[in-house]
Write a protein that holds these residues in place. Sequence first.
Motif, PDB file in Angstrom:
ATOM      1  N   ALA A   1       0.894  -0.934   0.053  1.00  0.00           N
ATOM      2  CA  ALA A   1       0.378   0.075   0.591  1.00  0.00           C
ATOM      3  C   ALA A   1       0.947   1.570   0.119  1.00  0.00           C
ATOM      4  O   ALA A   1       0.515   2.243  -1.193  1.00  0.00           O
ATOM      5  CB  ALA A   1      -1.206  -0.257   0.801  1.00  0.00           C
ATOM      6  N   SER A   2       1.929   1.493   0.581  1.00  0.00           N
ATOM      7  CA  SER A   2       3.019   2.728   0.911  1.00  0.00           C
ATOM      8  C   SER A   2       3.457   2.309  -0.780  1.00  0.00           C
ATOM      9  O   SER A   2       3.756   3.532  -1.295  1.00  0.00           O
ATOM     10  CB  SER A   2       3.626   1.978   1.429  1.00  0.00           C
ATOM     11  N   ALA A   3       3.955   1.563  -0.992  1.00  0.00           N
ATOM     12  CA  ALA A   3       4.349   1.158  -2.388  1.00  0.00           C
ATOM     13  C   ALA A   3       3.521   2.361  -3.675  1.00  0.00           C
ATOM     14  O   ALA A   3       3.353   3.167  -4.625  1.00  0.00           O
ATOM     15  CB  ALA A   3       4.704   0.305  -3.379  1.00  0.00           C
ATOM     16  N   VAL A   4       2.827   2.130  -3.819  1.00  0.00           N
ATOM     17  CA  VAL A   4       1.206   2.565  -4.179  1.00  0.00           C
ATOM     18  C   VAL A   4       0.777   3.540  -3.986  1.00  0.00           C
ATOM     19  O   VAL A   4       0.430   4.389  -4.508  1.00  0.00           O
ATOM     20  CB  VAL A   4       0.214   1.604  -4.631  1.00  0.00           C
ATOM     21  N   ALA A   5       1.404   4.341  -2.565  1.00  0.00           N
ATOM     22  CA  ALA A   5       0.710   5.553  -2.785  1.00  0.00           C
ATOM     23  C   ALA A   5       1.522   6.412  -3.360  1.00  0.00           C
ATOM     24  O   ALA A   5       1.216   8.101  -4.017  1.00  0.00           O
ATOM     25  CB  ALA A   5       1.067   6.215  -1.129  1.00  0.00           C
ATOM     26  N   ILE A   6       2.749   6.408  -4.273  1.00  0.00           N
ATOM     27  CA  ILE A   6       4.244   7.088  -4.667  1.00  0.00           C
ATOM     28  C   ILE A   6       3.655   7.244  -6.115  1.00  0.00           C
ATOM     29  O   ILE A   6       3.677   8.334  -6.353  1.00  0.00           O
ATOM     30  CB  ILE A   6       5.639   5.969  -4.639  1.00  0.00           C
ATOM     31  N   PRO A   7       3.072   5.732  -6.931  1.00  0.00           N
ATOM     32  CA  PRO A   7       2.663   6.881  -7.803  1.00  0.00           C
ATOM     33  C   PRO A   7       1.293   7.640  -8.193  1.00  0.00           C
ATOM     34  O   PRO A   7       0.713   8.345  -8.803  1.00  0.00           O
ATOM     35  CB  PRO A   7       2.052   5.595  -8.735  1.00  0.00           C
ATOM     36  N   GLY A   8       0.018   7.500  -6.973  1.00  0.00           N
ATOM     37  CA  GLY A   8      -0.875   7.755  -6.574  1.00  0.00           C
ATOM     38  C   GLY A   8      -0.466   9.105  -5.981  1.00  0.00           C
ATOM     39  O   GLY A   8      -1.318  10.455  -7.114  1.00  0.00           O
ATOM     40  N   VAL A   9       0.019   9.886  -5.289  1.00  0.00           N
ATOM     41  CA  VAL A   9       0.485  11.223  -4.751  1.00  0.00           C
ATOM     42  C   VAL A   9       1.329  11.943  -6.422  1.00  0.00           C
ATOM     43  O   VAL A   9       1.060  13.209  -6.727  1.00  0.00           O
ATOM     44  CB  VAL A   9       1.654  11.394  -4.361  1.00  0.00           C
ATOM     45  N   ALA A  10       1.874  10.799  -7.078  1.00  0.00           N
ATOM     46  CA  ALA A  10       2.712  11.840  -8.288  1.00  0.00           C
ATOM     47  C   ALA A  10       1.655  12.462  -9.185  1.00  0.00           C
ATOM     48  O   ALA A  10       1.882  13.181 -10.298  1.00  0.00           O
ATOM     49  CB  ALA A  10       3.621  10.704  -8.636  1.00  0.00           C
ATOM     50  N   SER A  11       0.931  11.319  -9.683  1.00  0.00           N
ATOM     51  CA  SER A  11      -0.004  11.216 -10.369  1.00  0.00           C
ATOM     52  C   SER A  11      -1.074  12.601 -10.183  1.00  0.00           C
ATOM     53  O   SER A  11      -1.850  13.418 -11.097  1.00  0.00           O
ATOM     54  CB  SER A  11      -1.078  10.682 -10.924  1.00  0.00           C
ATOM     55  N   VAL A  12      -1.627  12.517  -8.908  1.00  0.00           N
ATOM     56  CA  VAL A  12      -2.069  14.149  -8.255  1.00  0.00           C
ATOM     57  C   VAL A  12      -1.787  15.104  -8.834  1.00  0.00           C
ATOM     58  O   VAL A  12      -2.101  16.179  -8.998  1.00  0.00           O
ATOM     59  CB  VAL A  12      -2.468  13.630  -7.067  1.00  0.00           C
ATOM     60  N   ALA A  13      -0.060  15.183  -8.589  1.00  0.00           N
ATOM     61  CA  ALA A  13       0.390  16.791  -8.527  1.00  0.00           C
ATOM     62  C   ALA A  13       1.122  17.158 -10.044  1.00  0.00           C
ATOM     63  O   ALA A  13       0.763  17.929 -10.511  1.00  0.00           O
ATOM     64  CB  ALA A  13       1.786  16.562  -7.462  1.00  0.00           C
ATOM     65  N   LEU A  14       0.935  15.582 -10.604  1.00  0.00           N
ATOM     66  CA  LEU A  14       1.354  16.133 -12.004  1.00  0.00           C
ATOM     67  C   LEU A  14       0.374  15.793 -12.920  1.00  0.00           C
ATOM     68  O   LEU A  14       0.049  16.426 -14.279  1.00  0.00           O
ATOM     69  CB  LEU A  14       2.225  15.075 -12.150  1.00  0.00           C
ATOM     70  N   ALA A  15      -1.261  15.800 -12.802  1.00  0.00           N
ATOM     71  CA  ALA A  15      -2.383  15.595 -13.114  1.00  0.00           C
ATOM     72  C   ALA A  15      -2.326  16.645 -14.199  1.00  0.00           C
ATOM     73  O   ALA A  15      -2.574  17.893 -13.929  1.00  0.00           O
ATOM     74  CB  ALA A  15      -3.288  15.292 -13.325  1.00  0.00           C
ATOM     75  N   PRO A  16      -2.462  16.912 -15.515  1.00  0.00           N
ATOM     76  CA  PRO A  16      -3.057  17.877 -16.530  1.00  0.00           C
ATOM     77  C   PRO A  16      -4.119  18.538 -16.781  1.00  0.00           C
ATOM     78  O   PRO A  16      -4.791  18.765 -17.359  1.00  0.00           O
ATOM     79  CB  PRO A  16      -1.808  17.470 -18.305  1.00  0.00           C
ATOM     80  N   HIS A  17      -4.502  17.171 -16.579  1.00  0.00           N
ATOM     81  CA  HIS A  17      -6.467  16.856 -17.340  1.00  0.00           C
ATOM     82  C   HIS A  17      -7.203  16.598 -15.458  1.00  0.00           C
ATOM     83  O   HIS A  17      -6.821  16.152 -14.395  1.00  0.00           O
ATOM     84  CB  HIS A  17      -6.721  16.697 -17.795  1.00  0.00           C
ATOM     85  N   LEU A  18      -8.825  16.687 -14.965  1.00  0.00           N
ATOM     86  CA  LEU A  18      -9.007  16.264 -14.272  1.00  0.00           C
ATOM     87  C   LEU A  18      -9.020  14.216 -14.550  1.00  0.00           C
ATOM     88  O   LEU A  18      -8.967  13.941 -13.300  1.00  0.00           O
ATOM     89  CB  LEU A  18     -10.177  16.467 -13.933  1.00  0.00           C
ATOM     90  N   ALA A  19      -9.369  13.635 -15.320  1.00  0.00           N
ATOM     91  CA  ALA A  19      -9.242  12.264 -15.200  1.00  0.00           C
ATOM     92  C   ALA A  19      -8.401  12.122 -14.312  1.00  0.00           C
ATOM     93  O   ALA A  19      -7.845  11.078 -13.546  1.00  0.00           O
ATOM     94  CB  ALA A  19      -9.766  11.728 -17.132  1.00  0.00           C
ATOM     95  N   LEU A  20      -6.497  12.021 -14.784  1.00  0.00           N
ATOM     96  CA  LEU A  20      -5.751  12.092 -14.219  1.00  0.00           C
ATOM     97  C   LEU A  20      -5.289  12.059 -12.631  1.00  0.00           C
ATOM     98  O   LEU A  20      -4.642  11.207 -12.308  1.00  0.00           O
ATOM     99  CB  LEU A  20      -4.198  12.660 -15.255  1.00  0.00           C
ATOM    100  N   PHE A  21      -5.617  13.181 -12.292  1.00  0.00           N
ATOM    101  CA  PHE A  21      -6.100  13.996 -11.191  1.00  0.00           C
ATOM    102  C   PHE A  21      -7.111  12.927  -9.851  1.00  0.00           C
ATOM    103  O   PHE A  21      -6.493  12.327  -9.162  1.00  0.00           O
ATOM    104  CB  PHE A  21      -6.835  15.380 -11.111  1.00  0.00           C
ATOM    105  N   TYR A  22      -8.155  12.070 -10.757  1.00  0.00           N
ATOM    106  CA  TYR A  22      -8.755  11.259 -10.140  1.00  0.00           C
ATOM    107  C   TYR A  22      -8.337  10.052 -10.540  1.00  0.00           C
ATOM    108  O   TYR A  22      -8.771   9.235  -9.202  1.00  0.00           O
ATOM    109  CB  TYR A  22     -10.694  11.219 -10.912  1.00  0.00           C
ATOM    110  N   ILE A  23      -7.529   9.893 -11.369  1.00  0.00           N
ATOM    111  CA  ILE A  23      -6.638   8.258 -11.274  1.00  0.00           C
ATOM    112  C   ILE A  23      -5.653   8.079 -10.217  1.00  0.00           C
ATOM    113  O   ILE A  23      -5.675   7.131  -9.568  1.00  0.00           O
ATOM    114  CB  ILE A  23      -5.948   7.316 -12.591  1.00  0.00           C
ATOM    115  N   GLY A  24      -4.619   9.246  -9.964  1.00  0.00           N
ATOM    116  CA  GLY A  24      -4.207   9.835  -8.972  1.00  0.00           C
ATOM    117  C   GLY A  24      -4.403   9.613  -7.570  1.00  0.00           C
ATOM    118  O   GLY A  24      -4.188   8.537  -6.187  1.00  0.00           O
ATOM    119  N   TRP A  25      -5.576  10.005  -7.551  1.00  0.00           N
ATOM    120  CA  TRP A  25      -6.617   9.704  -6.065  1.00  0.00           C
ATOM    121  C   TRP A  25      -7.312   8.413  -5.784  1.00  0.00           C
ATOM    122  O   TRP A  25      -7.280   8.091  -4.458  1.00  0.00           O
ATOM    123  CB  TRP A  25      -7.640  10.818  -5.770  1.00  0.00           C
ATOM    124  N   ALA A  26      -7.331   7.847  -6.567  1.00  0.00           N
ATOM    125  CA  ALA A  26      -7.783   6.275  -6.658  1.00  0.00           C
ATOM    126  C   ALA A  26      -6.631   5.315  -6.056  1.00  0.00           C
ATOM    127  O   ALA A  26      -7.091   4.799  -5.452  1.00  0.00           O
ATOM    128  CB  ALA A  26      -8.642   6.260  -8.442  1.00  0.00           C
TER     129      ALA A  26
END
Length: 434
Positions: free
Chosen positions: A92-117
């Motif tokens: 779970a800790s490892a999954v958080a890394i791409p999740g937060v990175a996706s939130v931070a770098l999201a160019p559009h709302l869809a990737l922002f949602y994927i990051g938070w998922a």
Amino acid sequence: MTHTHTQPGGDTLDAVGLRHVGAVLSTVQIVSWGVLYYAFAALQSSIAADTGWSSVAVTGAFSLSQILSGGVGIWVGRHIDAFGPRRVVTAASAVAIPGVASVALAPHLALFYIGWALVGVAMAGTLYPPAFAALTHWGGTQRVRALTTLTLVAGLASTVFAPLAALLEDLVGWRGAYLILLAGLVLITVPLHWWGLDHPWRTTDPASLEQPTTSRAAVQAAAPPTAQAAAAVRSRPFVLLAAANALTALAVFAVIINLVPMLVEQGLSRNLAAVALGLGGVGQVVGRLGYARFAAVTSVTVRSVVVLAAVAVATAALALASSSAGVLIVLGMVLGLARGIYTLIQATAVTDRWGPTAYGTVNGILTAPALAAAAIAPFVGAALAQVLGSYADAFLVLAAVAGVAAVLMVGATPKDRPALQDVDAEPGAISELR
């Protein structure tokens, strides 16, 4: 290499092993709560302003993470009961890394949602429930002390990370703030979970041995763990407890996520409001320091009802208070105090009522409705404020919700509870922490 800090005849850790695990989990909790939860509370308005996404859309992504956390958490609890926490919480800790990175770098709302998922999946394995399951299993008679230590440290997450996130946002923007905070996940949570939780985990319980039984509680205590879990979750007290927890989560997290906008509405600056949110963590620490003494002089029902009533009163007081910054900050700390005690009441809710066997499974099911309620809480708080015309009026409604939870809690304790002589709730249980 597997550590051997266990008591003879089982896998309950000795004092050295328990302190080691407690230190590992406490460190991980403050970083995980800070990065995955409280940073959003401080940055949400900046995200909406910078991206042009609506505040509803931004908050919806965060709510999605909470819903997923509740659903995945049921599986996580069962996995921990069967195999222990090490592999699942590290993953779970490892999954958080791409999740937060996706939130931070999201160019559009869809990737922002994927990051938070992805962050939601990570939350299921990194926040309180799996840590509570580990310490309940390994702690034995010292579990309340260990849980208190854990929540004392984790209670500082908002104190540290809400103002830190606001400061980083001023310096490098919200995206840069998340990327800097991400370093804590990479350097701290993954390695500590993997190397710090390498202890034996027994999957059978001595209570399951055949023995004469004369009461329903005794029969349940002698049943296999899966049967105990099923009996607990079908009971009326469990349903009332789950409902009370869900309503409390709705009120508490709606207040937390909307506290900064409410304080800004009252005239505080955004940074001062973030500091006020952070100081609520100090209140949590104070409340948890006094929990052992409080638990020693109250029944499980009394302390649960009293604390939920305190949440209701403190929330109403925030709504009715003057616009004085000092008064609002003090009331926020009082609410934090009640919230801090309630966290420990949640941590011990299962063992206080049904014993420690199958804790991960039962607590996972108990926690799921509360996480779902926490997920919709930001929407509810914001919607109430919009419909009623102010955040203060919204807080009055949320206070009433907490009051209903206090009433439900009256019936949330089984009349025929198993004897729990090994629960450590003496006043001196955490004296060494003071």
